[in-house]
Design a protein around this motif. Sequence first.
Motif, mmCIF file in Angstrom:
data_model
loop_
_atom_site.group_PDB
_atom_site.id
_atom_site.type_symbol
_atom_site.label_atom_id
_atom_site.label_comp_id
_atom_site.label_asym_id
_atom_site.label_seq_id
_atom_site.Cartn_x
_atom_site.Cartn_y
_atom_site.Cartn_z
ATOM 1 N N GLN A 100 -70.137 -17.165 27.799
ATOM 2 C CA GLN A 100 -69.986 -15.911 28.435
ATOM 3 C C GLN A 100 -68.634 -15.301 27.900
ATOM 4 O O GLN A 100 -68.204 -13.972 27.673
ATOM 5 N N LEU A 101 -67.516 -15.967 27.881
ATOM 6 C CA LEU A 101 -66.176 -15.839 27.491
ATOM 7 C C LEU A 101 -66.332 -15.398 26.062
ATOM 8 O O LEU A 101 -65.531 -14.226 25.680
ATOM 9 N N LYS A 102 -67.086 -16.029 25.261
ATOM 10 C CA LYS A 102 -67.191 -15.591 23.732
ATOM 11 C C LYS A 102 -67.596 -14.160 23.704
ATOM 12 O O LYS A 102 -67.244 -13.470 22.737
ATOM 13 N N LYS A 103 -68.833 -13.849 24.309
ATOM 14 C CA LYS A 103 -69.564 -12.682 24.398
ATOM 15 C C LYS A 103 -68.617 -11.437 24.583
ATOM 16 O O LYS A 103 -68.413 -10.494 24.062
ATOM 17 N N LEU A 104 -67.651 -11.907 25.782
ATOM 18 C CA LEU A 104 -66.890 -10.883 26.341
ATOM 19 C C LEU A 104 -65.841 -10.478 25.303
ATOM 20 O O LEU A 104 -65.496 -9.388 24.852
ATOM 21 N N LYS A 105 -65.233 -11.563 24.655
ATOM 22 C CA LYS A 105 -64.342 -11.508 23.547
ATOM 23 C C LYS A 105 -64.492 -10.731 22.349
ATOM 24 O O LYS A 105 -63.787 -10.359 21.451
ATOM 25 N N SER A 106 -65.695 -10.723 21.982
ATOM 26 C CA SER A 106 -66.387 -10.104 20.992
ATOM 27 C C SER A 106 -66.760 -8.595 21.046
ATOM 28 O O SER A 106 -66.879 -7.909 20.199
ATOM 29 N N SER A 107 -66.318 -8.338 22.495
ATOM 30 C CA SER A 107 -66.289 -6.668 22.542
ATOM 31 C C SER A 107 -65.153 -5.971 21.787
ATOM 32 O O SER A 107 -63.913 -6.583 22.106
ATOM 33 N N PRO A 108 -65.524 -5.106 21.016
ATOM 34 C CA PRO A 108 -64.367 -4.397 20.457
ATOM 35 C C PRO A 108 -63.322 -3.755 21.461
ATOM 36 O O PRO A 108 -62.293 -3.731 21.143
ATOM 37 N N VAL A 109 -63.780 -3.195 22.375
ATOM 38 C CA VAL A 109 -63.041 -2.757 23.373
ATOM 39 C C VAL A 109 -62.038 -3.671 24.108
ATOM 40 O O VAL A 109 -60.836 -3.522 24.414
ATOM 41 N N LEU A 110 -62.581 -4.776 24.592
ATOM 42 C CA LEU A 110 -61.961 -5.870 25.198
ATOM 43 C C LEU A 110 -61.082 -6.542 24.111
ATOM 44 O O LEU A 110 -59.760 -6.877 24.597
ATOM 45 N N SER A 111 -61.363 -6.779 22.948
ATOM 46 C CA SER A 111 -60.511 -7.436 21.954
ATOM 47 C C SER A 111 -59.314 -6.779 21.704
ATOM 48 O O SER A 111 -58.349 -7.296 21.632
ATOM 49 N N LYS A 112 -59.502 -5.494 21.550
ATOM 50 C CA LYS A 112 -58.497 -4.562 21.344
ATOM 51 C C LYS A 112 -57.315 -4.597 22.368
ATOM 52 O O LYS A 112 -56.275 -4.648 22.090
ATOM 53 N N LEU A 113 -57.850 -4.558 23.622
ATOM 54 C CA LEU A 113 -56.963 -4.729 24.863
ATOM 55 C C LEU A 113 -56.074 -6.018 25.089
ATOM 56 O O LEU A 113 -55.007 -6.151 25.216
ATOM 57 N N ILE A 114 -56.964 -7.251 24.420
ATOM 58 C CA ILE A 114 -56.194 -8.542 24.540
ATOM 59 C C ILE A 114 -55.143 -8.364 23.349
ATOM 60 O O ILE A 114 -53.983 -9.024 23.525
ATOM 61 N N GLU A 115 -55.410 -7.969 22.207
ATOM 62 C CA GLU A 115 -54.680 -7.745 21.077
ATOM 63 C C GLU A 115 -53.165 -6.998 21.342
ATOM 64 O O GLU A 115 -52.150 -7.556 21.010
ATOM 65 N N GLU A 116 -53.374 -5.927 22.189
ATOM 66 C CA GLU A 116 -52.217 -5.243 22.633
ATOM 67 C C GLU A 116 -51.625 -5.725 23.794
ATOM 68 O O GLU A 116 -50.621 -5.246 24.409
ATOM 69 N N GLU A 117 -52.080 -7.023 24.254
ATOM 70 C CA GLU A 117 -51.477 -7.952 25.527
ATOM 71 C C GLU A 117 -51.609 -7.054 26.754
ATOM 72 O O GLU A 117 -50.768 -7.139 27.618
ATOM 73 N N LYS A 118 -52.686 -6.475 26.811
ATOM 74 C CA LYS A 118 -52.926 -5.573 28.182
ATOM 75 C C LYS A 118 -54.125 -6.050 28.873
ATOM 76 O O LYS A 118 -54.508 -5.611 29.788
ATOM 77 N N LEU A 119 -54.591 -7.131 28.184
ATOM 78 C CA LEU A 119 -55.595 -8.036 29.127
ATOM 79 C C LEU A 119 -55.829 -9.477 28.802
ATOM 80 O O LEU A 119 -55.531 -9.932 27.737
ATOM 81 N N LYS A 120 -56.048 -10.243 29.721
ATOM 82 C CA LYS A 120 -56.315 -11.637 29.641
ATOM 83 C C LYS A 120 -57.716 -11.865 30.183
ATOM 84 O O LYS A 120 -58.178 -11.425 31.103
ATOM 85 N N ILE A 121 -58.307 -12.968 29.285
ATOM 86 C CA ILE A 121 -59.813 -13.088 29.746
ATOM 87 C C ILE A 121 -59.672 -14.685 29.711
ATOM 88 O O ILE A 121 -59.317 -15.316 28.914
ATOM 89 N N ALA A 122 -60.473 -15.243 30.862
ATOM 90 C CA ALA A 122 -60.475 -16.629 31.226
ATOM 91 C C ALA A 122 -61.512 -17.068 31.866
ATOM 92 O O ALA A 122 -62.309 -16.298 32.591
ATOM 93 N N GLY A 123 -61.827 -18.271 31.787
ATOM 94 C CA GLY A 123 -62.918 -18.863 32.401
ATOM 95 C C GLY A 123 -62.637 -19.904 33.742
ATOM 96 O O GLY A 123 -61.624 -20.359 33.576
ATOM 97 N N ALA A 124 -63.476 -19.815 34.571
ATOM 98 C CA ALA A 124 -63.186 -20.915 36.089
ATOM 99 C C ALA A 124 -64.489 -21.360 36.397
ATOM 100 O O ALA A 124 -65.519 -20.921 36.182
ATOM 101 N N TYR A 125 -64.319 -22.490 36.934
ATOM 102 C CA TYR A 125 -65.398 -23.451 37.594
ATOM 103 C C TYR A 125 -65.150 -23.457 39.190
ATOM 104 O O TYR A 125 -64.112 -23.926 39.462
ATOM 105 N N TYR A 126 -65.946 -23.201 39.813
ATOM 106 C CA TYR A 126 -65.991 -23.179 41.067
ATOM 107 C C TYR A 126 -66.640 -24.383 41.921
ATOM 108 O O TYR A 126 -67.627 -24.448 41.746
#
Length: 238
Positions: A201-227
Amino acid sequence: MSRQHPQINLSRRSLFKFGAGAIGTSVLTAGLSSNLLAAENKAPAEDDITPDKAFQELLEGNERFVKAKRRNPHQTHSRLVEVAKGQKPFASVLGCADSRVPSEIVFDQGLGDLFVCRVAGNIATKEEIGSLEFGSLVLGSKVIMVVGHERCGAVDATIKGAEVPGQIGSLLEAIRPSVESSKGQSGDKLENACKANILAQLKKLKSSPVLSKLIEEEKLKIAGAYYDLDTGKISIVG
């Protein structure tokens, strides 16, 4: 919900940076209500926060939860009145619909703090991705955390090849590739599949042009977690 669609100001200017290929402004106009747009323009003032700081705030909140030292922030009537005027969540969560993993509680947050999407198996469907794009691009969320959990029923059913009625099967189909990719790993089969699903699911999110652009601009971080259901502890995956 209002059917009126007024002109989009700041959001549209931000979206133009992605071009029509990333997300069509006409689609955005048709899909978002005037109430949501008003929420953006009238969001309560918040201190600027970096993606790393937002990420750390989630982890610190979970640590308080695990140690039974919750502060229960932003749960007063005054906070209710404040965020009624608009929202500016600092973090987003893509979590499982499991009733034992309520995001605001396990991260010790309150009203207006988290933009939460929950679906069985914490899968990133088109609708979930679109929601998280909105939460990050328009509302300003600085981190997206994909939270899977111990002994996930949806993942377990996928492993067992359960025969299910209605639309439940669509959830298992979405999880199946993760189950396949985790086969042959040492350790607990279900835990391995749950963690593989988080990574997928992390991979899917990071493939989003919108989200990847924000990551590139250091405006967003995406991480995975196990509860961990038994301890309440969040551990980072990927």
